[in-house]
Design an enzyme around this catalytic site. Structure first.
Site, PDB file in Angstrom:
ATOM      1  CE  LYS A  67       1.918  14.257  -7.751  1.00 37.16           C
ATOM      2  NZ  LYS A  67       1.892  13.123  -6.842  1.00 37.16           N
ATOM      3  CE  LYS A  91      -8.657  15.372  -5.001  1.00 35.70           C
ATOM      4  NZ  LYS A  91      -8.171  14.337  -4.069  1.00 35.70           N
ATOM      5  CE  LYS A 103      -5.651   7.993  -4.330  1.00 37.87           C
ATOM      6  NZ  LYS A 103      -5.665   9.385  -3.847  1.00 37.87           N
ATOM      7  CB  THR A 187      -4.148  16.997   2.604  1.00 36.34           C
ATOM      8  OG1 THR A 187      -3.270  16.353   1.681  1.00 36.34           O
ATOM      9  CG2 THR A 187      -5.584  16.612   2.296  1.00 36.34           C
ATOM     10  CG  ASN A 218      -1.240  13.520   6.067  1.00 40.25           C
ATOM     11  OD1 ASN A 218      -1.882  14.542   5.823  1.00 40.25           O
ATOM     12  ND2 ASN A 218       0.036  13.403   5.786  1.00 40.25           N
ATOM     13  CB  SER A 356       1.993  16.381  -4.827  1.00 43.13           C
ATOM     14  OG  SER A 356       1.974  15.487  -3.745  1.00 43.13           O
TER      15      SER A 356
HETATM   16  P1  NAD Z   1      -4.324   8.106   7.049  1.00 45.67           P
HETATM   17  O1  NAD Z   1      -4.056   6.695   6.777  1.00 45.67           O
HETATM   18  O2  NAD Z   1      -3.223   8.976   7.504  1.00 45.67           O
HETATM   19  O3  NAD Z   1      -5.530   8.228   8.118  1.00 45.67           O
HETATM   20  C1  NAD Z   1      -6.776   7.627   7.962  1.00 45.67           C
HETATM   21  C2  NAD Z   1      -7.523   7.812   9.278  1.00 45.67           C
HETATM   22  O4  NAD Z   1      -8.881   7.416   9.098  1.00 45.67           O
HETATM   23  C3  NAD Z   1      -6.968   6.972  10.427  1.00 45.67           C
HETATM   24  O5  NAD Z   1      -6.971   7.757  11.608  1.00 45.67           O
HETATM   25  C4  NAD Z   1      -7.978   5.842  10.552  1.00 45.67           C
HETATM   26  O6  NAD Z   1      -8.033   5.292  11.858  1.00 45.67           O
HETATM   27  C5  NAD Z   1      -9.246   6.603  10.215  1.00 45.67           C
HETATM   28  N1  NAD Z   1     -10.379   5.772   9.846  1.00 45.67           N
HETATM   29  C6  NAD Z   1     -10.422   4.693   9.018  1.00 45.67           C
HETATM   30  N2  NAD Z   1     -11.673   4.214   8.972  1.00 45.67           N
HETATM   31  C7  NAD Z   1     -12.434   4.998   9.779  1.00 45.67           C
HETATM   32  C8  NAD Z   1     -13.813   5.023  10.146  1.00 45.67           C
HETATM   33  N3  NAD Z   1     -14.667   4.123   9.658  1.00 45.67           N
HETATM   34  N4  NAD Z   1     -14.244   5.983  11.008  1.00 45.67           N
HETATM   35  C9  NAD Z   1     -13.393   6.905  11.485  1.00 45.67           C
HETATM   36  N5  NAD Z   1     -12.091   6.927  11.174  1.00 45.67           N
HETATM   37  C10 NAD Z   1     -11.624   6.007  10.334  1.00 45.67           C
HETATM   38  O7  NAD Z   1      -4.995   8.670   5.706  1.00 45.67           O
HETATM   39  P2  NAD Z   1      -5.043  10.170   5.197  1.00 45.67           P
HETATM   40  O8  NAD Z   1      -3.892  10.393   4.308  1.00 45.67           O
HETATM   41  O9  NAD Z   1      -5.321  11.092   6.324  1.00 45.67           O
HETATM   42  O10 NAD Z   1      -6.325  10.096   4.245  1.00 45.67           O
HETATM   43  C11 NAD Z   1      -7.644  10.290   4.741  1.00 45.67           C
HETATM   44  C12 NAD Z   1      -8.548  10.710   3.587  1.00 45.67           C
HETATM   45  O11 NAD Z   1      -8.006  11.881   2.985  1.00 45.67           O
HETATM   46  C13 NAD Z   1      -8.658   9.675   2.459  1.00 45.67           C
HETATM   47  O12 NAD Z   1      -9.934   9.727   1.891  1.00 45.67           O
HETATM   48  C14 NAD Z   1      -7.630  10.146   1.465  1.00 45.67           C
HETATM   49  O13 NAD Z   1      -7.886   9.677   0.157  1.00 45.67           O
HETATM   50  C15 NAD Z   1      -7.820  11.646   1.593  1.00 45.67           C
HETATM   51  N6  NAD Z   1      -6.704  12.434   1.104  1.00 45.67           N
HETATM   52  C16 NAD Z   1      -5.460  12.329   1.644  1.00 45.67           C
HETATM   53  C17 NAD Z   1      -4.431  13.088   1.122  1.00 45.67           C
HETATM   54  C18 NAD Z   1      -3.039  13.055   1.695  1.00 45.67           C
HETATM   55  O14 NAD Z   1      -2.213  13.854   1.250  1.00 45.67           O
HETATM   56  N7  NAD Z   1      -2.747  12.232   2.667  1.00 45.67           N
HETATM   57  C19 NAD Z   1      -4.670  13.964   0.039  1.00 45.67           C
HETATM   58  C20 NAD Z   1      -5.946  14.070  -0.462  1.00 45.67           C
HETATM   59  C21 NAD Z   1      -6.959  13.296   0.069  1.00 45.67           C
END
Ligand code: NAD
Length: 427
Positions: A67, A91, A103, A187, A218, A356
């Site tokens: 997953k 996780k 992934k 999340t 997100n 999920s």
């Molecule tokens: P997203 O695409 O919705 O948002 C990413 C954000 O990070 C954006 O606002 C972007 O501008 C910002 N960003 C990118 N580079 C940056 C930097 N150098 N400095 C500051 N901000 C920066 O992505 P997301 O889904 O929120 O995911 C963010 C993290 O959370 C990732 O590591 C992802 O693997 C992890 N994550 C997400 C989920 C999920 O359900 N979406 C679940 C588990 C983990």
């Protein structure tokens, strides 16, 4: 600092100093089960053909189908996707859901594609990896720069190829096509439940706590909204283009998102503006945000943000790793010695994969839950995982990251060993 994947192995080695597992289990966990690289030729809107590279990794399936999310980002590499699949394996075991870890990713800057090009790319990715995935084999979800619209296209493409309706192939879908209530904010909400337990355990008062959040997508934006509603003092937020700061903790997440939307103009997929379009607050550099004098720092963007280079400058007392891999193993050691508590990604952001899992269960049962049920079950999983890990921390006087890996390893190694190991052949 080694490669990202070499760093994941250090996490495993640290945990193995405290727990004995069979040699076979260790060997299996050192390598991904399967890795796939695909070429994705896409007809662009101007008629030219462009080839993108995509990956899918199934790291380990001892506890169930693999997953994991799909990332669209120019910096995607196989090393990164392997590492993300490794973290997913641990996780799912931390929260105790019947999945392994996988992934995927595509090397692309999605902000440079039109909506139609993005749709063609999402569908092409599914066509290319079709034989590698399945609702009982490998299930997809959103990650950085992918969202529920993209998940909807991917699920639809899978259904078209298979000539079935198989909503359980992708989670994080729109509610109208089988998505779960609460998945969009799961999340961050899961991370909040963990933070809430930590705050209670340390007898802290949320109203007196200053928080800085790196990343405004997100995970980061939703966490900012929840903490704002819960009375925490939000002093700084950032995105890829910069950061804003308010010493008195008066940042309003919705207002900042409004600036991003207004000034950048939102197309259907991304908010193109910057948090810095907000003119009411002081602007600071992204690196400065990490080093602010706050109580709680929440990295919610990308990996390798707190390393041995800046760990010494961190002033926060608690770090909640909402992003995957934001703190390197070397930095984690430095922070532990400084008395800073780091709640690792495999616990802090496990709420996403937990809901999920609920979505997949609902898809298979054809029976859909109300938001209250989703959130109360999410809370149960997150709170239980937090206390299981906190008791390992207290008993062994170790950091939360190592404890979380020990907790996960107990479950994964038991699943591997139950299938037979070399110990069976010893006299
Ligand atoms: P997203 O695409 O919705 O948002 C990413 C954000 O990070 C954006 O606002 C972007 O501008 C910002 N960003 C990118 N580079 C940056 C930097 N150098 N400095 C500051 N901000 C920066 O992505 P997301 O889904 O929120 O995911 C963010 C993290 O959370 C990732 O590591 C992802 O693997 C992890 N994550 C997400 C989920 C999920 O359900 N979406 C679940 C588990 C983990």
């Amino acid at each position: 600092m080694g490669s990202l994947f070499e760093d994941t192995q250090k996490l495993l080695d640290n945990a193995l100093k405290h727990i004995k597992i069979s040699g076979d289990a260790k060997t299996i966990l050192t390598n991904p089960k399967e890795s796939l690289e695909v070429s994705l030729p896409i007809r662009m809107d101007d008629g030219t053909l462009k080839v993108f590279t995509g990956y899918r990794v199934r790291y380990n399936e001892s506890m169930g189908p693999t997953k994991g999310g799909v990332r669209f980002h120019p910096g995607v590499t196989l090393d990164e996707v392997k590492s993300l699949a490794f973290w997913m394996t641990f996780k799912t075991a931390v929260v105790g859901i019947p999945y392994g870890g996988g992934k995927g990713g595509v090397i692309v800057d999605p902000k440079k594609l039109s909506k139609h090009e993005l749709e063609r790319l999402s569908r092409a990715y599914i066509e290319a990896i079709y034989d590698f995935i399945g609702p009982d084999k490998d299930i997809l979800a959103p990650d950085v720069y992918t969202n529920e619209i993209i998940m909807g296209w991917m699920a639809d493409q899978y259904n078209k190829i298979s000539r079935t309706l198989t909503p359980g192939i992708v989670t994080g879908k729109p509610i109208s096509t089988g998505g779960s209530q609460g998945r969009g904010e799961a999340t961050a909400r899961g991370g909040f439940y963990v933070l809430d337990e930590l705050v209670k355990k340390n007898r802290l008062d949320p109203k007196k706590l200053k928080v800085a959040i790196q990343g405004f997508g997100n995970a980061g934006f939703t966490m900012a909204k929840i903490l704002y509603e819960e009375g925490y003092n939000l002093v700084a937020v950032s995105d890829s283009k910069g950061a804003v700061y308010s010493a008195d903790g008066q940042l309003c997440p919705e207002c900042i998102m409004e600036y991003k939307r207004k000034n950048g103009g939102v197309d259907a997929i991304y908010a193109d503006g910057r948090v810095c379009d907000d003119t009411c607050h002081e602007h600071i550099a992204n690196e400065e945000l990490l080093e602010l004098d706050v109580d709680i720092l929440i990295p919610a963007a990308l990996e390798n943000q707190i390393t041995e280079m800046n760990a010494d400058k961190i002033k926060a007392k608690y770090i909640i790793s909402l992003a995957n891999g934001p703190v390197t193993p070397e930095a984690n050691e430095i922070l532990f010695k400084k008395g800073i508590t780091v709640i690792p990604d495999i616990l802090a952001n496990a709420g996403g994969v937990t809901v999920s899992y609920f979505e997949w269960v609902q898809n298979r049962a054809g029976n859909y839950w109300k938001l209250e049920k989703v959130n109360s079950k999410l809370k149960e999983y997150m709170v239980n995982a937090f206390h299981d890990i906190a008791s390992i921390v207290d008993k062994n006087k170790i950091d939360f990251t190592t404890a979380a890996y020990i907790h996960a390893l107990k479950r994964i190694s038991s699943a591997i060993e139950s299938k037979g190991t070399c110990e069976y052949f010893r006299k």
